[in-house]
Design an enzyme around this catalytic site. Sequence first.
Site, PDB file in Angstrom:
ATOM      1  N   GLU A  39     101.302 -54.189  49.993  1.00  0.00           N
ATOM      2  CA  GLU A  39     100.593 -55.459  50.095  1.00  0.00           C
ATOM      3  C   GLU A  39     101.288 -56.218  51.225  1.00  0.00           C
ATOM      4  O   GLU A  39     102.508 -56.370  51.189  1.00  0.00           O
ATOM      5  CB  GLU A  39     100.765 -56.201  48.757  1.00  0.00           C
ATOM      6  CG  GLU A  39      99.841 -57.350  48.598  1.00  0.00           C
ATOM      7  CD  GLU A  39     100.044 -58.052  47.240  1.00  0.00           C
ATOM      8  OE1 GLU A  39     100.589 -57.452  46.304  1.00  0.00           O
ATOM      9  OE2 GLU A  39      99.659 -59.221  47.170  1.00  0.00           O
ATOM     10  N   ARG A 264     110.633 -46.912  39.397  1.00  0.00           N
ATOM     11  CA  ARG A 264     110.964 -47.565  40.652  1.00  0.00           C
ATOM     12  C   ARG A 264     112.465 -47.533  40.868  1.00  0.00           C
ATOM     13  O   ARG A 264     113.240 -47.361  39.938  1.00  0.00           O
ATOM     14  CB  ARG A 264     110.423 -48.991  40.690  1.00  0.00           C
ATOM     15  CG  ARG A 264     110.980 -49.922  39.656  1.00  0.00           C
ATOM     16  CD  ARG A 264     110.134 -51.178  39.516  1.00  0.00           C
ATOM     17  NE  ARG A 264     110.178 -52.032  40.677  1.00  0.00           N
ATOM     18  CZ  ARG A 264     109.105 -52.400  41.398  1.00  0.00           C
ATOM     19  NH1 ARG A 264     107.922 -51.962  41.086  1.00  0.00           N
ATOM     20  NH2 ARG A 264     109.217 -53.204  42.404  1.00  0.00           N
ATOM     21  N   LYS A 274     110.035 -58.573  46.057  1.00  0.00           N
ATOM     22  CA  LYS A 274     109.685 -59.384  47.226  1.00  0.00           C
ATOM     23  C   LYS A 274     109.796 -60.862  46.911  1.00  0.00           C
ATOM     24  O   LYS A 274     110.215 -61.642  47.744  1.00  0.00           O
ATOM     25  CB  LYS A 274     108.261 -59.035  47.673  1.00  0.00           C
ATOM     26  CG  LYS A 274     108.257 -57.903  48.680  1.00  0.00           C
ATOM     27  CD  LYS A 274     106.871 -57.677  49.216  1.00  0.00           C
ATOM     28  CE  LYS A 274     106.126 -56.726  48.326  1.00  0.00           C
ATOM     29  NZ  LYS A 274     104.846 -56.286  48.845  1.00  0.00           N
TER      30      LYS A 274
HETATM   31  P1  ATP Z   1     107.907 -55.860  44.885  1.00  0.00           P
HETATM   32  O1  ATP Z   1     108.129 -55.529  43.444  1.00  0.00           O
HETATM   33  O2  ATP Z   1     109.131 -55.764  45.708  1.00  0.00           O
HETATM   34  O3  ATP Z   1     107.165 -57.144  45.084  1.00  0.00           O
HETATM   35  P2  ATP Z   1     105.486 -54.456  45.162  1.00  0.00           P
HETATM   36  O4  ATP Z   1     105.296 -53.351  44.218  1.00  0.00           O
HETATM   37  O5  ATP Z   1     104.770 -55.697  44.841  1.00  0.00           O
HETATM   38  O6  ATP Z   1     107.025 -54.700  45.418  1.00  0.00           O
HETATM   39  P3  ATP Z   1     103.821 -53.365  47.167  1.00  0.00           P
HETATM   40  O7  ATP Z   1     103.683 -53.798  48.567  1.00  0.00           O
HETATM   41  O8  ATP Z   1     102.705 -53.572  46.239  1.00  0.00           O
HETATM   42  O9  ATP Z   1     105.124 -54.065  46.609  1.00  0.00           O
HETATM   43  O10 ATP Z   1     104.335 -51.883  47.095  1.00  0.00           O
HETATM   44  C1  ATP Z   1     103.877 -50.820  47.895  1.00  0.00           C
HETATM   45  C2  ATP Z   1     104.297 -49.541  47.225  1.00  0.00           C
HETATM   46  O11 ATP Z   1     105.716 -49.466  47.111  1.00  0.00           O
HETATM   47  C3  ATP Z   1     103.744 -49.451  45.832  1.00  0.00           C
HETATM   48  O12 ATP Z   1     103.203 -48.155  45.647  1.00  0.00           O
HETATM   49  C4  ATP Z   1     104.926 -49.688  44.951  1.00  0.00           C
HETATM   50  O13 ATP Z   1     104.783 -49.024  43.735  1.00  0.00           O
HETATM   51  C5  ATP Z   1     106.075 -49.142  45.793  1.00  0.00           C
HETATM   52  N1  ATP Z   1     107.343 -49.779  45.429  1.00  0.00           N
HETATM   53  C6  ATP Z   1     107.613 -51.098  45.430  1.00  0.00           C
HETATM   54  N2  ATP Z   1     108.857 -51.324  44.978  1.00  0.00           N
HETATM   55  C7  ATP Z   1     109.404 -50.123  44.693  1.00  0.00           C
HETATM   56  C8  ATP Z   1     110.670 -49.683  44.186  1.00  0.00           C
HETATM   57  N3  ATP Z   1     111.643 -50.535  43.877  1.00  0.00           N
HETATM   58  N4  ATP Z   1     110.870 -48.353  44.028  1.00  0.00           N
HETATM   59  C9  ATP Z   1     109.903 -47.482  44.344  1.00  0.00           C
HETATM   60  N5  ATP Z   1     108.694 -47.824  44.823  1.00  0.00           N
HETATM   61  C10 ATP Z   1     108.433 -49.125  44.987  1.00  0.00           C
HETATM   62 MG    MG Z   2     102.571 -55.014  44.288  1.00  0.00          MG
END
Ligand code: ATP
Ligand code: MG
Length: 567
Positions: A39, A264, A274
């Site tokens: 995102e 994760r 984030k």
């Molecule tokens: P955050 O929790 O940091 O806000 P998010 O999941 O909202 O991260 P996205 O931009 O939606 O961030 O994530 C893009 C991809 O990265 C998704 O497939 C998500 O599952 C993966 N991802 C995000 N954080 C992690 C993590 N700590 N370990 C592994 N994969 C991750």
């Molecule tokens: Mg997300």
Amino acid sequence: MPTDAKEPSGPSNFIRQIIQADLKRGKYEGRVVTRFPPEPNGYLHIGHAKSICLNFGFAEEFGGTCHLRFDDTNPSKENVTYVESIKEDVRWLGFDWDAHLYFSSDYFDRLYEYAISLIKLGKAYVDSLAPEEIRAYRGTLTEPGKESPYRQRSVEENLDLFQRMAAGEFEEGECVLRAKIDMAAANIIMRDPTLYRIRKRSHHRTNDKWCIYPMYDFAHCLSDSIERITHSICTLEFENNRELYDWILDTLGIYHPQQIEFARLNLSYTVLSKRKLIELVDGGFVDGWDDPRMPTISGFRRRGYTPGAIRNFCDRIGVAKRDSMVDLALLEHCIREDLNKHAPRFMGVLRPLRVVIENYPAGETESLEAINNPEDERMGTRLIPFSRELYIEREDFMEDPPKKFFRLAPGREVRLRYAYFITCTGIVRDENGEIAELRCTYDPATRGGDAPDGRKVKSTLHWVSADHAVNGEVRLYNHLFTVENPAAAEDFKAVLNPDSLEILGKAKLEPALAGLGIGEPCQFERLGYFCKDLKYSTADQPVFNRVVTLRDQWAKIKKQQKADKKQ
Ligand code: ATP
Ligand code: MG
């Protein structure tokens, strides 16, 4: 398994086994298509790197493709600079999406058509309950939800209302489009989830064309389906959403990828959300997204971490089905391992103490040969200037040394690396009585660092010739947080480490360091790995970041674990 470049370097894992099994039975006609769906509402962090390595890694391993898809369905948060930074970071990590760059917003027309199809199937309805009522009607884990009085609207009425929603006839919160599933479902996500909501905001790509935007759960499975993804790999918190993912695709009867969840990455002494990282940036607790203490890819890049080492780390931690915490020491170990092989060595003195070699002729300079990397002979040698006045590290001298201190002390002889044996003969103090300078003598017979008579010294010090030294600033980084799991603290900002950055403004550096490129990692002998900061370094004054120390905490931890097992 042969050690081919395409072979996985980490241990095998359950996702690889699923893909292999699918290939074997010809599911998806032997295709492997994955995607990384960020995102664009922040910079990428090391958790994303894990996801990137998995998705691009499997595509590469099985001769498939991996799409970079911006999940830009939320108009209020997206920002074009995030899109560019994410692309740059994925590329820097060493991955390439070729022609497969997509945006969920490119599918808004098709998603709208799919919503119409669900309405026509009697599987979606426009609900006019207020947002609080929708929440209250949802029920709890122990109590079923309640059906909305608008649930029985006719297909015609729903079509009309939905089209008017899209035309901007209603205000935000006045109505939403919901899936008609089951308000008593055990999985709360299945209790008539919202598919579309009204947001009268401009979108960074579709501008003002839309005032209704699809929810993540609706857009994600459909985007996967449109792109004919085979394996849709995501993190565990989406496990409960899989039922809805499957329901939407099955109800529409369209191409259906397989969603697979993994745990994760959590890293000790680090926050990886984030939202929290934004708080650190906006609150001025760090120097931007690319502060070298940040766990972002851009922070790591500035710090001097290498993409190869980060990829290697991601391979080594593997993938699991259960959440766990990875030790930051393992990441640092991977960085060190990589730099040890490739980084040229130099000498730099962080906290200088002047040394005058009294029996060395004033005004004379000689060049001494030094090895660039003992791990790699091909990296050759260089010449370093030696003269009467030098700098050594302040902590390498003690006036009144305890038993175990073997470095320089009054009357004691030590080796200067690649140079000579020197003996301390005197101390010069400033007006406050602090040690200002040392007087020493050198033994001309020990040139290169060995005594012809075979006598030994107990320590070897790094040094820099005073007249030739380059002045620089050095920034030492420590953990950003004082506790292992800052995310568990009541306020993660209250456990920030006040000593996470130490700036040393008077470092004296070997002249060759003036020519080192920005961002190119090197080793300062005995001190650690460093690289010139790409934000603050100037031609006149280099600013060096310490990438990582030489002390391998991970090796120590492993040794301890082995010892514990034996007991
Ligand atoms: P955050 O929790 O940091 O806000 P998010 O999941 O909202 O991260 P996205 O931009 O939606 O961030 O994530 C893009 C991809 O990265 C998704 O497939 C998500 O599952 C993966 N991802 C995000 N954080 C992690 C993590 N700590 N370990 C592994 N994969 C991750
Ligand atoms: Mg997300």
